[in-house]
Design a protein around this motif. Structure first.
Motif, PDB file in Angstrom:
ATOM      1  N   LEU A  67      95.347  55.445  46.621  1.00 51.02           N
ATOM      2  CA  LEU A  67      94.744  54.143  46.332  1.00 51.02           C
ATOM      3  C   LEU A  67      93.485  54.003  47.174  1.00 51.02           C
ATOM      4  CD1 LEU A  67      97.528  53.243  45.066  1.00 51.02           C
ATOM      5  CD2 LEU A  67      97.122  51.035  46.117  1.00 51.02           C
ATOM      6  N   SER A  68      92.438  53.448  46.578  1.00 52.95           N
ATOM      7  CA  SER A  68      91.285  53.099  47.402  1.00 52.95           C
ATOM      8  C   SER A  68      90.815  51.703  47.057  1.00 52.95           C
ATOM      9  CB  SER A  68      90.156  54.120  47.244  1.00 52.95           C
ATOM     10  OG  SER A  68      89.697  54.148  45.916  1.00 52.95           O
TER      11      SER A  68
ATOM     12  N   LEU B 190      89.573  48.338  43.030  1.00 56.61           N
ATOM     13  CA  LEU B 190      90.674  49.222  43.375  1.00 56.61           C
ATOM     14  C   LEU B 190      90.582  50.463  42.487  1.00 56.61           C
ATOM     15  CD1 LEU B 190      93.555  49.393  44.782  1.00 56.61           C
ATOM     16  CD2 LEU B 190      94.438  48.364  42.693  1.00 56.61           C
ATOM     17  N   ALA B 191      90.823  51.638  43.058  1.00 57.28           N
ATOM     18  CA  ALA B 191      90.986  52.854  42.255  1.00 57.28           C
ATOM     19  C   ALA B 191      92.381  53.404  42.544  1.00 57.28           C
ATOM     20  CB  ALA B 191      89.920  53.891  42.601  1.00 57.28           C
ATOM     21  N   VAL B 192      93.049  53.897  41.504  1.00 59.24           N
ATOM     22  CA  VAL B 192      94.435  54.354  41.633  1.00 59.24           C
ATOM     23  C   VAL B 192      94.603  55.729  40.983  1.00 59.24           C
ATOM     24  CG1 VAL B 192      96.849  53.865  41.035  1.00 59.24           C
ATOM     25  CG2 VAL B 192      95.278  51.960  41.500  1.00 59.24           C
ATOM     26  N   VAL B 193      95.250  56.648  41.702  1.00 60.66           N
ATOM     27  CA  VAL B 193      95.758  57.892  41.104  1.00 60.66           C
ATOM     28  C   VAL B 193      97.264  57.841  41.310  1.00 60.66           C
ATOM     29  CG1 VAL B 193      95.748  60.409  41.199  1.00 60.66           C
ATOM     30  CG2 VAL B 193      93.637  59.141  41.681  1.00 60.66           C
TER      31      VAL B 193
ATOM     32  N   MET C 188      99.941  45.172  35.861  1.00 58.35           N
ATOM     33  CA  MET C 188      99.775  46.473  35.220  1.00 58.35           C
ATOM     34  C   MET C 188     100.980  47.349  35.520  1.00 58.35           C
ATOM     35  SD  MET C 188      95.925  47.028  36.259  1.00 58.35           S
ATOM     36  CE  MET C 188      95.679  45.411  36.911  1.00 58.35           C
TER      37      MET C 188
ATOM     38  N   VAL D 153     102.220  50.996  35.529  1.00 60.75           N
ATOM     39  CA  VAL D 153     101.530  52.287  35.536  1.00 60.75           C
ATOM     40  C   VAL D 153     102.477  53.374  35.041  1.00 60.75           C
ATOM     41  CG1 VAL D 153     100.239  53.933  36.936  1.00 60.75           C
ATOM     42  CG2 VAL D 153     100.149  51.488  37.485  1.00 60.75           C
TER      43      VAL D 153
ATOM     44  N   GLY E 249     101.304  56.557  34.560  1.00 61.72           N
ATOM     45  CA  GLY E 249     100.809  57.860  35.006  1.00 61.72           C
ATOM     46  C   GLY E 249      99.390  58.082  34.581  1.00 61.72           C
ATOM     47  N   THR E 250      98.452  57.849  35.479  1.00 64.49           N
ATOM     48  CA  THR E 250      97.060  57.958  35.098  1.00 64.49           C
ATOM     49  C   THR E 250      96.172  57.661  36.285  1.00 64.49           C
ATOM     50  OG1 THR E 250      95.594  57.361  33.282  1.00 64.49           O
ATOM     51  CG2 THR E 250      96.596  55.561  34.466  1.00 64.49           C
ATOM     52  N   GLU E 251      94.877  57.803  36.063  1.00 66.37           N
ATOM     53  CA  GLU E 251      93.891  57.383  37.051  1.00 66.37           C
ATOM     54  C   GLU E 251      93.116  56.227  36.439  1.00 66.37           C
ATOM     55  OE1 GLU E 251      91.643  60.757  38.425  1.00 66.37           O
ATOM     56  OE2 GLU E 251      93.437  62.003  38.530  1.00 66.37           O
ATOM     57  N   PHE E 252      92.934  55.158  37.210  1.00 66.67           N
ATOM     58  CA  PHE E 252      92.230  54.003  36.656  1.00 66.67           C
ATOM     59  C   PHE E 252      91.598  53.172  37.757  1.00 66.67           C
ATOM     60  CE2 PHE E 252      95.354  50.599  37.612  1.00 66.67           C
ATOM     61  CZ  PHE E 252      96.462  51.370  37.932  1.00 66.67           C
ATOM     62  N   VAL E 253      90.700  52.284  37.315  1.00 66.02           N
ATOM     63  CA  VAL E 253      90.021  51.386  38.258  1.00 66.02           C
ATOM     64  C   VAL E 253      90.232  49.947  37.817  1.00 66.02           C
ATOM     65  CG1 VAL E 253      88.274  52.983  39.122  1.00 66.02           C
ATOM     66  CG2 VAL E 253      87.845  51.733  36.993  1.00 66.02           C
ATOM     67  N   VAL E 254      90.193  49.032  38.789  1.00 71.31           N
ATOM     68  CA  VAL E 254      90.423  47.609  38.534  1.00 71.31           C
ATOM     69  C   VAL E 254      89.350  46.807  39.289  1.00 71.31           C
ATOM     70  CG1 VAL E 254      92.046  45.696  38.797  1.00 71.31           C
ATOM     71  CG2 VAL E 254      92.914  48.024  38.466  1.00 71.31           C
ATOM     72  N   ARG E 255      88.833  45.799  38.637  1.00 71.06           N
ATOM     73  CA  ARG E 255      87.953  44.859  39.340  1.00 71.06           C
ATOM     74  C   ARG E 255      88.456  43.446  39.123  1.00 71.06           C
ATOM     75  NH1 ARG E 255      82.830  44.321  41.130  1.00 71.06           N
ATOM     76  NH2 ARG E 255      82.284  46.429  40.525  1.00 71.06           N
TER      77      ARG E 255
END
Lengths: 145, 201
Positions: A72-73, A105-108, A129, A131, A133-139
């Protein structure tokens, strides 16, 4: 005000034994963790615990690797709470709830989701959300209210 | 006159004290998966509404008082709005696989080389930690395989400490026979499943 009330609630919810659930790997600019009513400066290598709230300033960004290999970032001006985290390293059963109140936020996704699709949930003011299984971004822009 | 002032104060009180409906501005975008990986997707739930996003750049927007729209985003938007947060993601864990010589407490020669690779990978990373995961084949029962896999991981931890990795940076786990490299039925002697996996994170 609403955030203060939430933080007060989280502080009360901190369990007596808060195990480390992840580790800060990257940190730039102003970043701190709110834990049990304290503000802790964040540096790479610092452990992250359940019920921590990660807060970044206008120039801040931080990346965390969790014990299940979830990444997570958080980007600038972000408030990200680790509401609930549990992971069994033998069975890979677990659950992961985090909330982004504002910012990016970015999530793997990691092994919790690989074992149980949907067991990671990201909460925003307007949605949840699940999840799979994926990579995604949230604002979340906090323009509203 | 006095009544008019009172009415104005009352009107202002009503106006400023009123609960205005909350408005939202939220965006979710699915990123393209790494090569060879598929997208499991994200389900965006708002009240009773559910939207599955399961393609690269599929995106949901929640705006105003909470209307959800599903749209297609693109690399330009992701770069413009999310490059700083994506840059802050920790590096992906790197995986190494170690095998013991059958019946011996010694790593295979190839695995000795892998061990050095772990050290090299750690040097590339900010604040690295190591996860050591033991695996068994399907011979033996659940509990004994869980114990055996953990023993294998502990053994590899001692090798890692021996080449200079601080023990507090190492976590061990045993997966028993839950994660077979080579799928087999029960009670199958399969050396390739008797392995120890290392994640450098």
């Amino acid at each position: 005000m609403r955030i203060l009330a939430l933080l007060a609630g989280l502080a009360l919810a901190i369990p007596a034994f808060a195990a480390d659930v992840g580790q800060v790997k990257t940190a730039h600019g102003a970043v701190h963790i709110e834990r049990g009513g304290q503000k802790l400066a964040v540096t790479p290598g610092m452990n992250v615990q359940q019920s921590d709230t990660i807060v970044t300033g206008a120039d801040g960004a931080v990346g965390v690797t969790f014990s299940d290999n979830s990444l997570l970032s958080a980007g600038p001006n972000t408030v990200l709470a680790i509401d609930r985290y549990a992971f069994d390293s033998t069975t890979h059963d677990g659950m992961f709830d985090a909330s982004v109140r504002q910012g990016t936020l970015a999530v793997v996704s990691g092994n919790i989701v690989k074992q149980t699709p949907g067991a990671m949930r990201i909460h925003t003011p307007a949605s949840i959300m699940g999840v799979r299984g994926t990579e995604f971004v949230v604002r979340v822009n906090d323009a509203g209210r | 006159m006095g009544a008019a002032i009172l009415a104005a104060i009352f009107a202002a009180f009503v106006f400023f004290g009123r609960e205005s409906p909350r408005t939202y501005d939220e965006t979710v975008i699915i990123l393209p998966p790494p090569p060879g990986k598929s997208i499991g997707g994200v389900v965006v739930k708002r009240g009773t509404e559910e939207h599955l996003l399961n393609a690269a750049y599929a995106s949901s927007r929640i705006s105003g008082t909470g209307d959800v729209q599903v749209v297609q985003s693109n690399p330009t938007e992701v770069h413009a709005s999310f490059s700083d947060v994506i840059a802050a993601l920790p590096p992906r864990p790197a995986t190494f696989m170690l095998y013991f010589i059958t019946g011996k407490d010694v790593l295979t020669p190839q695995s000795e080389i892998e061990l050095q690779g772990v050290l090299a990978e750690m040097k590339k990373r900010p604040s690295p930690d190591v996860l050591v995961i033991g695996h068994t084949d399907t011979q033996g029962g659940l509990d004994s395989n869980d114990a055996l896999s953990l023993q294998r991981a502990e053994r590899v931890k001692t090798f890692l400490v021996g080449i200079g990795i601080p023990p507090e940076r190492i976590t061990v786990a045993g997966r028993g026979d839950r994660d077979l490299l080579i799928p087999t039925g029960p009670d199958v002697d399969e050396p390739r499943n008797r392995r120890v996996e290392i994640n450098v994170r």
